[in-house]
Scaffold this motif. Structure first.
Motif, PDB file in Angstrom:
ATOM      1  N   LYS A  13       3.986 -20.806 -28.137  1.00 35.51           N
ATOM      2  CA  LYS A  13       3.635 -22.237 -28.057  1.00 35.51           C
ATOM      3  C   LYS A  13       2.256 -22.474 -28.687  1.00 35.51           C
ATOM      4  CE  LYS A  13       4.255 -26.396 -26.166  1.00 35.51           C
ATOM      5  NZ  LYS A  13       5.201 -27.356 -26.667  1.00 35.51           N
ATOM      6  N   ALA A  14       1.299 -21.620 -28.376  1.00 37.72           N
ATOM      7  CA  ALA A  14      -0.043 -21.749 -28.973  1.00 37.72           C
ATOM      8  C   ALA A  14       0.024 -21.514 -30.476  1.00 37.72           C
ATOM      9  CB  ALA A  14      -1.015 -20.770 -28.322  1.00 37.72           C
ATOM     10  N   GLY A  15       0.861 -20.598 -30.911  1.00 41.94           N
ATOM     11  CA  GLY A  15       1.050 -20.365 -32.338  1.00 41.94           C
ATOM     12  C   GLY A  15       1.634 -21.589 -33.028  1.00 41.94           C
ATOM     13  N   ALA A  16       2.556 -22.271 -32.354  1.00 41.08           N
ATOM     14  CA  ALA A  16       3.140 -23.497 -32.910  1.00 41.08           C
ATOM     15  C   ALA A  16       2.079 -24.593 -33.025  1.00 41.08           C
ATOM     16  CB  ALA A  16       4.303 -23.967 -32.040  1.00 41.08           C
ATOM     17  N   GLU A  17       1.229 -24.706 -32.010  1.00 40.79           N
ATOM     18  CA  GLU A  17       0.152 -25.695 -32.063  1.00 40.79           C
ATOM     19  C   GLU A  17      -0.820 -25.364 -33.197  1.00 40.79           C
ATOM     20  OE1 GLU A  17      -1.390 -25.470 -28.074  1.00 40.79           O
ATOM     21  OE2 GLU A  17       0.389 -26.463 -27.234  1.00 40.79           O
ATOM     22  N   LEU A  18      -1.123 -24.079 -33.333  1.00 34.06           N
ATOM     23  CA  LEU A  18      -2.001 -23.639 -34.414  1.00 34.06           C
ATOM     24  C   LEU A  18      -1.372 -23.942 -35.779  1.00 34.06           C
ATOM     25  CD1 LEU A  18      -4.645 -22.147 -35.144  1.00 34.06           C
ATOM     26  CD2 LEU A  18      -3.347 -19.999 -35.005  1.00 34.06           C
ATOM     27  N   ALA A  19      -0.079 -23.723 -35.894  1.00 32.32           N
ATOM     28  CA  ALA A  19       0.623 -24.019 -37.154  1.00 32.32           C
ATOM     29  C   ALA A  19       0.490 -25.492 -37.509  1.00 32.32           C
ATOM     30  CB  ALA A  19       2.100 -23.634 -37.039  1.00 32.32           C
ATOM     31  N   ASP A  20       0.601 -26.374 -36.514  1.00 34.19           N
ATOM     32  CA  ASP A  20       0.451 -27.804 -36.780  1.00 34.19           C
ATOM     33  C   ASP A  20      -0.968 -28.163 -37.209  1.00 34.19           C
ATOM     34  OD1 ASP A  20       3.113 -28.439 -36.243  1.00 34.19           O
ATOM     35  OD2 ASP A  20       2.728 -28.942 -34.141  1.00 34.19           O
ATOM     36  N   VAL A  22      -3.374 -25.880 -38.709  1.00 33.21           N
ATOM     37  CA  VAL A  22      -3.903 -25.205 -39.900  1.00 33.21           C
ATOM     38  C   VAL A  22      -2.834 -24.835 -40.924  1.00 33.21           C
ATOM     39  CG1 VAL A  22      -5.883 -24.296 -38.620  1.00 33.21           C
ATOM     40  CG2 VAL A  22      -3.827 -22.875 -38.897  1.00 33.21           C
ATOM     41  N   GLY A  23      -1.576 -25.006 -40.583  1.00 28.50           N
ATOM     42  CA  GLY A  23      -0.482 -24.642 -41.479  1.00 28.50           C
ATOM     43  C   GLY A  23       0.195 -23.366 -41.019  1.00 28.50           C
ATOM     44  N   PHE A  24       1.489 -23.347 -41.121  1.00 28.61           N
ATOM     45  CA  PHE A  24       2.275 -22.206 -40.648  1.00 28.61           C
ATOM     46  C   PHE A  24       1.890 -20.922 -41.367  1.00 28.61           C
ATOM     47  CE2 PHE A  24       6.361 -19.744 -40.799  1.00 28.61           C
ATOM     48  CZ  PHE A  24       6.393 -19.395 -39.454  1.00 28.61           C
ATOM     49  N   ASP A  25       1.592 -21.007 -42.639  1.00 31.52           N
ATOM     50  CA  ASP A  25       1.252 -19.814 -43.405  1.00 31.52           C
ATOM     51  C   ASP A  25      -0.064 -19.179 -42.943  1.00 31.52           C
ATOM     52  OD1 ASP A  25      -0.063 -22.077 -44.444  1.00 31.52           O
ATOM     53  OD2 ASP A  25      -0.299 -21.140 -46.406  1.00 31.52           O
ATOM     54  N   GLN A  26      -0.892 -19.918 -42.213  1.00 30.92           N
ATOM     55  CA  GLN A  26      -2.177 -19.400 -41.736  1.00 30.92           C
ATOM     56  C   GLN A  26      -2.090 -18.775 -40.343  1.00 30.92           C
ATOM     57  OE1 GLN A  26      -4.957 -19.349 -43.732  1.00 30.92           O
ATOM     58  NE2 GLN A  26      -3.437 -20.023 -45.224  1.00 30.92           N
ATOM     59  N   VAL A  27      -0.925 -18.831 -39.714  1.00 32.21           N
ATOM     60  CA  VAL A  27      -0.766 -18.295 -38.365  1.00 32.21           C
ATOM     61  C   VAL A  27      -0.602 -16.780 -38.427  1.00 32.21           C
ATOM     62  CG1 VAL A  27       0.685 -18.275 -36.286  1.00 32.21           C
ATOM     63  CG2 VAL A  27       0.242 -20.429 -37.484  1.00 32.21           C
ATOM     64  N   SER A  45       1.262  -6.460 -26.680  1.00 34.62           N
ATOM     65  CA  SER A  45       2.286  -6.223 -25.655  1.00 34.62           C
ATOM     66  C   SER A  45       3.212  -7.431 -25.530  1.00 34.62           C
ATOM     67  CB  SER A  45       1.644  -5.895 -24.307  1.00 34.62           C
ATOM     68  OG  SER A  45       0.851  -6.971 -23.859  1.00 34.62           O
ATOM     69  N   HIS A  46       2.841  -8.533 -26.198  1.00 35.93           N
ATOM     70  CA  HIS A  46       3.645  -9.759 -26.131  1.00 35.93           C
ATOM     71  C   HIS A  46       4.315 -10.092 -27.468  1.00 35.93           C
ATOM     72  CE1 HIS A  46       1.828 -10.439 -22.246  1.00 35.93           C
ATOM     73  NE2 HIS A  46       0.634 -10.284 -22.791  1.00 35.93           N
ATOM     74  N   VAL A  47       3.624  -9.818 -28.560  1.00 38.53           N
ATOM     75  CA  VAL A  47       4.187 -10.001 -29.904  1.00 38.53           C
ATOM     76  C   VAL A  47       3.880  -8.740 -30.709  1.00 38.53           C
ATOM     77  CG1 VAL A  47       4.097 -12.531 -29.950  1.00 38.53           C
ATOM     78  CG2 VAL A  47       2.116 -11.239 -30.708  1.00 38.53           C
ATOM     79  N   LYS A  48       4.875  -8.263 -31.448  1.00 37.10           N
ATOM     80  CA  LYS A  48       4.732  -6.992 -32.162  1.00 37.10           C
ATOM     81  C   LYS A  48       3.916  -7.114 -33.440  1.00 37.10           C
ATOM     82  CE  LYS A  48       9.218  -5.691 -30.463  1.00 37.10           C
ATOM     83  NZ  LYS A  48      10.611  -5.903 -30.721  1.00 37.10           N
ATOM     84  N   SER A  49       3.985  -8.311 -34.054  1.00 32.82           N
ATOM     85  CA  SER A  49       3.345  -8.490 -35.361  1.00 32.82           C
ATOM     86  C   SER A  49       3.258  -9.983 -35.664  1.00 32.82           C
ATOM     87  CB  SER A  49       4.187  -7.807 -36.444  1.00 32.82           C
ATOM     88  OG  SER A  49       5.469  -8.427 -36.523  1.00 32.82           O
ATOM     89  N   SER A  50       2.597 -10.308 -36.764  1.00 33.23           N
ATOM     90  CA  SER A  50       2.568 -11.714 -37.199  1.00 33.23           C
ATOM     91  C   SER A  50       3.976 -12.195 -37.536  1.00 33.23           C
ATOM     92  CB  SER A  50       1.635 -11.888 -38.399  1.00 33.23           C
ATOM     93  OG  SER A  50       0.296 -11.736 -37.993  1.00 33.23           O
ATOM     94  N   HIS A  51       4.798 -11.324 -38.097  1.00 35.66           N
ATOM     95  CA  HIS A  51       6.186 -11.687 -38.403  1.00 35.66           C
ATOM     96  C   HIS A  51       6.945 -12.014 -37.113  1.00 35.66           C
ATOM     97  CE1 HIS A  51      10.427 -11.227 -39.506  1.00 35.66           C
ATOM     98  NE2 HIS A  51      10.030 -11.667 -40.687  1.00 35.66           N
ATOM     99  N   ASP A  52       6.734 -11.222 -36.075  1.00 41.10           N
ATOM    100  CA  ASP A  52       7.372 -11.462 -34.780  1.00 41.10           C
ATOM    101  C   ASP A  52       6.902 -12.802 -34.209  1.00 41.10           C
ATOM    102  OD1 ASP A  52       8.983 -10.631 -32.528  1.00 41.10           O
ATOM    103  OD2 ASP A  52       7.136 -10.078 -31.477  1.00 41.10           O
ATOM    104  N   LEU A  53       5.605 -13.066 -34.308  1.00 41.97           N
ATOM    105  CA  LEU A  53       5.050 -14.341 -33.841  1.00 41.97           C
ATOM    106  C   LEU A  53       5.663 -15.500 -34.617  1.00 41.97           C
ATOM    107  CD1 LEU A  53       3.006 -16.056 -32.238  1.00 41.97           C
ATOM    108  CD2 LEU A  53       1.315 -15.500 -34.002  1.00 41.97           C
ATOM    109  N   LYS A  54       5.736 -15.366 -35.933  1.00 46.07           N
ATOM    110  CA  LYS A  54       6.295 -16.439 -36.757  1.00 46.07           C
ATOM    111  C   LYS A  54       7.777 -16.644 -36.469  1.00 46.07           C
ATOM    112  CE  LYS A  54       2.947 -16.588 -40.439  1.00 46.07           C
ATOM    113  NZ  LYS A  54       2.712 -16.664 -41.867  1.00 46.07           N
ATOM    114  N   THR A  55       8.490 -15.576 -36.183  1.00 52.49           N
ATOM    115  CA  THR A  55       9.902 -15.712 -35.802  1.00 52.49           C
ATOM    116  C   THR A  55      10.012 -16.520 -34.512  1.00 52.49           C
ATOM    117  OG1 THR A  55      10.539 -13.658 -36.913  1.00 52.49           O
ATOM    118  CG2 THR A  55      11.992 -14.446 -35.147  1.00 52.49           C
ATOM    119  N   GLY A  56       9.158 -16.232 -33.554  1.00 51.08           N
ATOM    120  CA  GLY A  56       9.161 -16.986 -32.295  1.00 51.08           C
ATOM    121  C   GLY A  56       8.860 -18.463 -32.513  1.00 51.08           C
ATOM    122  N   ILE A  57       7.893 -18.743 -33.377  1.00 51.67           N
ATOM    123  CA  ILE A  57       7.552 -20.141 -33.687  1.00 51.67           C
ATOM    124  C   ILE A  57       8.724 -20.821 -34.376  1.00 51.67           C
ATOM    125  CG2 ILE A  57       6.004 -21.656 -34.988  1.00 51.67           C
ATOM    126  CD1 ILE A  57       3.841 -19.414 -34.618  1.00 51.67           C
TER     127      ILE A  57
END
Length: 189
Positions: A13-20, A22-27, A45-57
Motif C-alpha cells: 500500500k505504501a509502495g502504491a502511494e509512493l508510485a502515485d 514519484v512514478g511507478f518506475d521510481q519505486v 522478510s516482507h518483500v523479496k525484491s523491487s520486482h516482488d514489490l512492484k508485482t504486489g503494487i
C-alpha cells in the motif's frame, strides 16, 4: 518479527502511494525503506525484491481498478456501460497515475491468471454483449477498447491535450461516442 508494524500489505500500500507521488518506475525497496525510516534489510522478510514489490503494487492496482469498473458498470448496458467503463479507467488513471502505470506491469503468466486482470477482460466482454459482435470481432473489440482508453489516458497524462481546443473532456466524450458508433456498426459522424 515485524519492525515498525511492517507487513507485506502495508508495504505494498505504501509502495502504491509512493508510485502515485514519484512514478511507478521510481519505486524500489530502498525508496520504501527510506519512507519508513528503516534499513532495506528490514523489508526483505516482507518483500523479496523491487520486482516482488512492484508485482504486489500491480495486483493491488488491478484489484482497485476492477472494483471501480464493476461499481461503475452495475445496472448499465450498451453505450452507458461503455462510457461508465471508460470513465472509470480514465478517472482512476488521473487520481492514481503511479498505480495506473503499475496495472500495466508485466506479470508472469501464473500471477496474471490469478489476478484481477481476468475480471477486467470479463467486464469488457460483458459490455460487448450489448453489441452484435461475433468472434473474432469481439476479441478485436476488447483490444480496441483497451488500446484506445490506455492511449488516450497516456497522452492526456503526458500533457498532450492541455494546449489546444477543444478541451480533453470534449474530445473524450467524442471518442466514447465514436467507439459506440463503431461497435454498433454505424458510420462515424
Amino acid at each position: 518479527m515485524a519492525r515498525a508494524g511492517l507487513t507485506t500489505e502495508r508495504l505494498v500500500k505504501a509502495g502504491a502511494e509512493l508510485a502515485d507521488e514519484v512514478g511507478f518506475d521510481q519505486v524500489t525497496v530502498s525508496a520504501l525503506a527510506r519512507r519508513f525510516g528503516v534499513k532495506v534489510a528490514s523489508l526483505y522478510s516482507h518483500v523479496k525484491s523491487s520486482h516482488d514489490l512492484k508485482t504486489g503494487i500491480a495486483l493491488l492496482a488491478l484489484g482497485e481498478l476492477a472494483d471501480r469498473a464493476a461499481e461503475a458498470l452495475a445496472g448499465r448496458a450498451g453505450k452507458d456501460a461503455l462510457a461508465a467503463f471508460a470513465n472509470a479507467y480514465r478517472d482512476y488513471a488521473r487520481e492514481h497515475p503511479g498505480r495506473y502505470d503499475a496495472a500495466r506491469f508485466r506479470l508472469d503468466p501464473e500471477t496474471a491468471a490469478a489476478s484481477a486482470g481476468v475480471r477486467h477482460a470479463q467486464m469488457t466482454r460483458a459490455i460487448l454483449r450489448g453489441y452484435d459482435l461475433t468472434e473474432p470481432e469481439q476479441t478485436h473489440a476488447v483490444r480496441l477498447l483497451g488500446s484506445v482508453c490506455h492511449g488516450y489516458v497516456s497522452l492526456e497524462a503526458a500533457g498532450g491535450f492541455s494546449h489546444s481546443a477543444p478541451d480533453s473532456q470534449e474530445s473524450w466524450a467524442w471518442v466514447v461516442d465514436s467507439l459506440d458508433a463503431l461497435l454498433r456498426g454505424r458510420p462515424l459522424s
